[in-house]
Scaffold this motif. Structure first.
Motif, PDB file in Angstrom:
ATOM      1  N   GLY A   1       0.802  -1.216   0.000  1.00 14.04           N
ATOM      2  CA  GLY A   1       0.000   0.000   0.000  1.00 14.04           C
ATOM      3  C   GLY A   1       0.832   1.262   0.000  1.00 14.04           C
ATOM      4  O   GLY A   1       0.398   2.310  -0.492  1.00 14.04           O
ATOM      5  N   ASP A   2       2.022   1.206   0.569  1.00 12.63           N
ATOM      6  CA  ASP A   2       2.906   2.365   0.644  1.00 12.63           C
ATOM      7  C   ASP A   2       4.212   2.063  -0.063  1.00 12.63           C
ATOM      8  O   ASP A   2       4.605   0.908  -0.226  1.00 12.63           O
ATOM      9  CB  ASP A   2       3.191   2.732   2.106  1.00 12.63           C
ATOM     10  CG  ASP A   2       1.930   3.140   2.859  1.00 12.63           C
ATOM     11  OD1 ASP A   2       1.154   3.928   2.303  1.00 12.63           O
ATOM     12  OD2 ASP A   2       1.739   2.654   3.986  1.00 12.63           O
ATOM     13  N   ALA A   3       4.898   3.138  -0.465  1.00  6.72           N
ATOM     14  CA  ALA A   3       6.242   2.996  -1.024  1.00  6.72           C
ATOM     15  C   ALA A   3       7.238   3.024   0.117  1.00  6.72           C
ATOM     16  O   ALA A   3       7.203   3.919   0.958  1.00  6.72           O
ATOM     17  CB  ALA A   3       6.531   4.131  -2.009  1.00  6.72           C
ATOM     18  N   GLY A   4       8.117   2.037   0.173  1.00  4.17           N
ATOM     19  CA  GLY A   4       9.094   2.000   1.249  1.00  4.17           C
ATOM     20  C   GLY A   4      10.267   1.112   0.914  1.00  4.17           C
ATOM     21  O   GLY A   4      10.239   0.319  -0.030  1.00  4.17           O
ATOM     22  N   PHE A   5      11.324   1.284   1.696  1.00  5.74           N
ATOM     23  CA  PHE A   5      12.517   0.446   1.599  1.00  5.74           C
ATOM     24  C   PHE A   5      12.461  -0.567   2.723  1.00  5.74           C
ATOM     25  O   PHE A   5      12.289  -0.208   3.893  1.00  5.74           O
ATOM     26  CB  PHE A   5      13.773   1.305   1.713  1.00  5.74           C
ATOM     27  CG  PHE A   5      15.055   0.523   1.729  1.00  5.74           C
ATOM     28  CD1 PHE A   5      15.523  -0.084   0.567  1.00  5.74           C
ATOM     29  CD2 PHE A   5      15.801   0.397   2.893  1.00  5.74           C
ATOM     30  CE1 PHE A   5      16.704  -0.808   0.573  1.00  5.74           C
ATOM     31  CE2 PHE A   5      16.980  -0.319   2.907  1.00  5.74           C
ATOM     32  CZ  PHE A   5      17.444  -0.920   1.741  1.00  5.74           C
ATOM     33  N   ILE A   6      12.617  -1.855   2.386  1.00  5.07           N
ATOM     34  CA  ILE A   6      12.530  -2.916   3.378  1.00  5.07           C
ATOM     35  C   ILE A   6      13.905  -3.267   3.918  1.00  5.07           C
ATOM     36  O   ILE A   6      14.115  -3.313   5.130  1.00  5.07           O
ATOM     37  CB  ILE A   6      11.847  -4.157   2.780  1.00  5.07           C
ATOM     38  CG1 ILE A   6      10.418  -3.818   2.344  1.00  5.07           C
ATOM     39  CG2 ILE A   6      11.849  -5.310   3.774  1.00  5.07           C
ATOM     40  CD1 ILE A   6       9.748  -4.904   1.544  1.00  5.07           C
ATOM     41  N   GLY A   7      14.864  -3.536   3.009  1.00  5.67           N
ATOM     42  CA  GLY A   7      16.175  -3.925   3.497  1.00  5.67           C
ATOM     43  C   GLY A   7      17.079  -4.465   2.423  1.00  5.67           C
ATOM     44  O   GLY A   7      16.888  -4.217   1.228  1.00  5.67           O
ATOM     45  N   ILE A   8      18.084  -5.220   2.859  1.00  7.04           N
ATOM     46  CA  ILE A   8      19.169  -5.646   1.978  1.00  7.04           C
ATOM     47  C   ILE A   8      19.443  -7.133   2.139  1.00  7.04           C
ATOM     48  O   ILE A   8      19.043  -7.751   3.132  1.00  7.04           O
ATOM     49  CB  ILE A   8      20.461  -4.848   2.271  1.00  7.04           C
ATOM     50  CG1 ILE A   8      20.988  -5.166   3.668  1.00  7.04           C
ATOM     51  CG2 ILE A   8      20.207  -3.353   2.148  1.00  7.04           C
ATOM     52  CD1 ILE A   8      22.238  -4.407   4.037  1.00  7.04           C
ATOM     53  N   GLY A   9      20.123  -7.690   1.145  1.00  2.10           N
ATOM     54  CA  GLY A   9      20.559  -9.073   1.197  1.00  2.10           C
ATOM     55  C   GLY A   9      22.054  -9.175   0.965  1.00  2.10           C
ATOM     56  O   GLY A   9      22.578  -8.582   0.016  1.00  2.10           O
ATOM     57  N   PHE A  10      22.745  -9.900   1.839  1.00  2.00           N
ATOM     58  CA  PHE A  10      24.174 -10.183   1.684  1.00  2.00           C
ATOM     59  C   PHE A  10      24.365 -11.634   1.262  1.00  2.00           C
ATOM     60  O   PHE A  10      23.708 -12.530   1.814  1.00  2.00           O
ATOM     61  CB  PHE A  10      24.925  -9.998   3.001  1.00  2.00           C
ATOM     62  CG  PHE A  10      25.180  -8.575   3.400  1.00  2.00           C
ATOM     63  CD1 PHE A  10      26.009  -7.766   2.650  1.00  2.00           C
ATOM     64  CD2 PHE A  10      24.605  -8.062   4.550  1.00  2.00           C
ATOM     65  CE1 PHE A  10      26.257  -6.460   3.031  1.00  2.00           C
ATOM     66  CE2 PHE A  10      24.848  -6.762   4.946  1.00  2.00           C
ATOM     67  CZ  PHE A  10      25.679  -5.957   4.177  1.00  2.00           C
ATOM     68  N   GLU A  11      25.279 -11.875   0.347  1.00  2.00           N
ATOM     69  CA  GLU A  11      25.708 -13.242   0.071  1.00  2.00           C
ATOM     70  C   GLU A  11      26.818 -13.606   1.046  1.00  2.00           C
ATOM     71  O   GLU A  11      27.749 -12.826   1.263  1.00  2.00           O
ATOM     72  CB  GLU A  11      26.226 -13.350  -1.361  1.00  2.00           C
ATOM     73  CG  GLU A  11      26.683 -14.744  -1.741  1.00  2.00           C
ATOM     74  CD  GLU A  11      27.299 -14.784  -3.137  1.00  2.00           C
ATOM     75  OE1 GLU A  11      28.448 -15.247  -3.264  1.00  2.00           O
ATOM     76  OE2 GLU A  11      26.632 -14.326  -4.079  1.00  2.00           O
ATOM     77  N   VAL A  12      26.698 -14.808   1.645  1.00  2.00           N
ATOM     78  CA  VAL A  12      27.744 -15.294   2.546  1.00  2.00           C
ATOM     79  C   VAL A  12      28.405 -16.525   1.943  1.00  2.00           C
ATOM     80  O   VAL A  12      27.915 -17.103   0.970  1.00  2.00           O
ATOM     81  CB  VAL A  12      27.187 -15.590   3.951  1.00  2.00           C
ATOM     82  CG1 VAL A  12      26.672 -14.304   4.593  1.00  2.00           C
ATOM     83  CG2 VAL A  12      26.087 -16.644   3.909  1.00  2.00           C
TER      84      VAL A  12
END
Length: 357
Positions: free
Chosen positions: A72-83
């Motif tokens: 419903g809203d525009a937003g930034f959730i997060g990030i993904g790192f490769e390990v």
């Protein structure tokens, strides 16, 4: 001579894991078609789309680097790192608040642990993705210099098309809890500081954190973190082939009617030639090329913060680039975090506003 007077940023002597790569970013948008139109014009390729999710990639072997889910809203959730391996996932899954290891249905598959950083951003660690076949792209253009001219009897005519994004480079976040958040990334993902910009009192205003890849060169920063009054996405950056690709991106995006934010110019810390554009929800996205790369041996630099330190040449950074949107939600967060966060004070916010406003 600038001096850092706080514990962070600093390398951690024994991090939980050492991330190998910034794998992807996670966003939420109310209109996936509009998001896809901007991102395709920006130079990302659509991998898959459904009514609920959109995945995009660059030309490299990463199966995707950008996910947009319907919300419903525009937003930034997060990030993904490769390990590096399954053992890294095991170690991360033991941290407080971490999820169990679970398979994902993302392009490329793999197993994931999900965490939350001290500022509330989602951080996913992923291992076991199947690489994608690289996409074709043009080579870097040969450049004629006064004393070296490799291009003879030939012209320079790069294609008029969206620039080919090679890969995701970095993300920049604003945080209220600077010490806790910076320390979390250095402790649990092994990030190391390349440069920090400090205020007159010696407290950090911006830190540039890179991957610790040992003797293998790593980008000057994978995450940059700025002192703010609440957790916010600042921008994300995507590497293109060369300066002509940066310039062609400006031509194509301008012709398509998208909003320009800042550029073209060259940064001081990191050295990237840059150009910034806003998506339909005013989230900034950067094309860049020719960035610095460091091995793990290079120590952290400490510098005074200033607007002039943001670029070597080009258009001065506009005040709108860092100006916060003071909505009722933001004002409530400002009041709450001034009371709660040990990193914030009215004096510090006034100093930052004078520097960048």
């Amino acid at each position: 001579m600038a001096t850092l007077t706080t514990p962070q940023p600093a390398r951690h002597p024994a991090p939980t894991v050492k991330a190998r790569k910034l794998a992807y970013l996670l966003f939420e948008r109310p209109d996936l078609k509009k998001a896809e139109r901007f991102l395709n014009d920006f130079g990302l390729h659509t991998v898959s789309r459904s009514a609920e999710a959109l995945y995009l990639r660059g030309t490299g072997p990463e199966p995707f680097c950008y996910r947009v889910t319907k919300g419903g809203d525009a937003g930034f959730i997060g990030i993904g790192f490769e390990v590096s391996d399954r053992q890294d996932l095991d170690r991360l899954s033991q941290l407080p608040g971490a999820s169990a290891i679970a398979p994902v249905d993302y392009p490329g598959g793999g197993d994931r642990v999900r965490l939350t950083d001290p500022s509330g951003f989602t951080v996913e660690a992923i291992h076991g993705q199947t690489p994608a076949a690289p996409l074709p792209h043009r080579e870097a253009l040969p450049i004629n210099f006064p004393e070296q001219q490799p291009r003879v009897n030939d012209t320079q005519r790069p294609p008029v098309a969206p620039p080919e994004v090679m890969r995701l480079g970095h993300v920049v976040l604003e945080v209220a809890d600077f010490q806790a958040t910076c320390g979390w990334y250095t402790q649990h993902f092994g990030l190391i500081p390349s440069d920090v910009q400090v205020l007159p009192d010696g407290s950090p205003a911006v830190v540039f954190l890179r991957l610790n890849l040992g003797d293998t060169p790593a980008d000057h920063h994978t995450i940059a973190m700025a002192q703010g009054f609440m957790p916010l996405y600042s921008h994300s950056a995507y590497e293109v082939m060369d300066t002509d690709a940066v310039g062609m991106g400006q031509r194509v995006l301008k012709a398509a009617g998208w909003t320009h934010a800042w550029g073209i110019g060259r940064h001081v810390l990191g050295s990237q030639i840059f150009d910034y554009w806003e998506d339909p929800w005013a989230a900034k996205h950067e094309h860049y090329c020719d960035g610095d790369v460091f091995t793990a041996e290079l120590p952290m630099g400490v510098h005074p913060v200033s607007r002039e330190a943001m670029s070597q040449w080009g258009q001065p950074m506009p005040a709108s680039f860092t100006k916060p949107k003071l909505s009722p939600t933001a004002l409530r967060a400002l009041t709450r975090n001034l009371r709660r966060s040990p990193d914030l004070s009215v004096k510090k916010l006034i100093t930052l506003a004078k520097l960048f406003g």
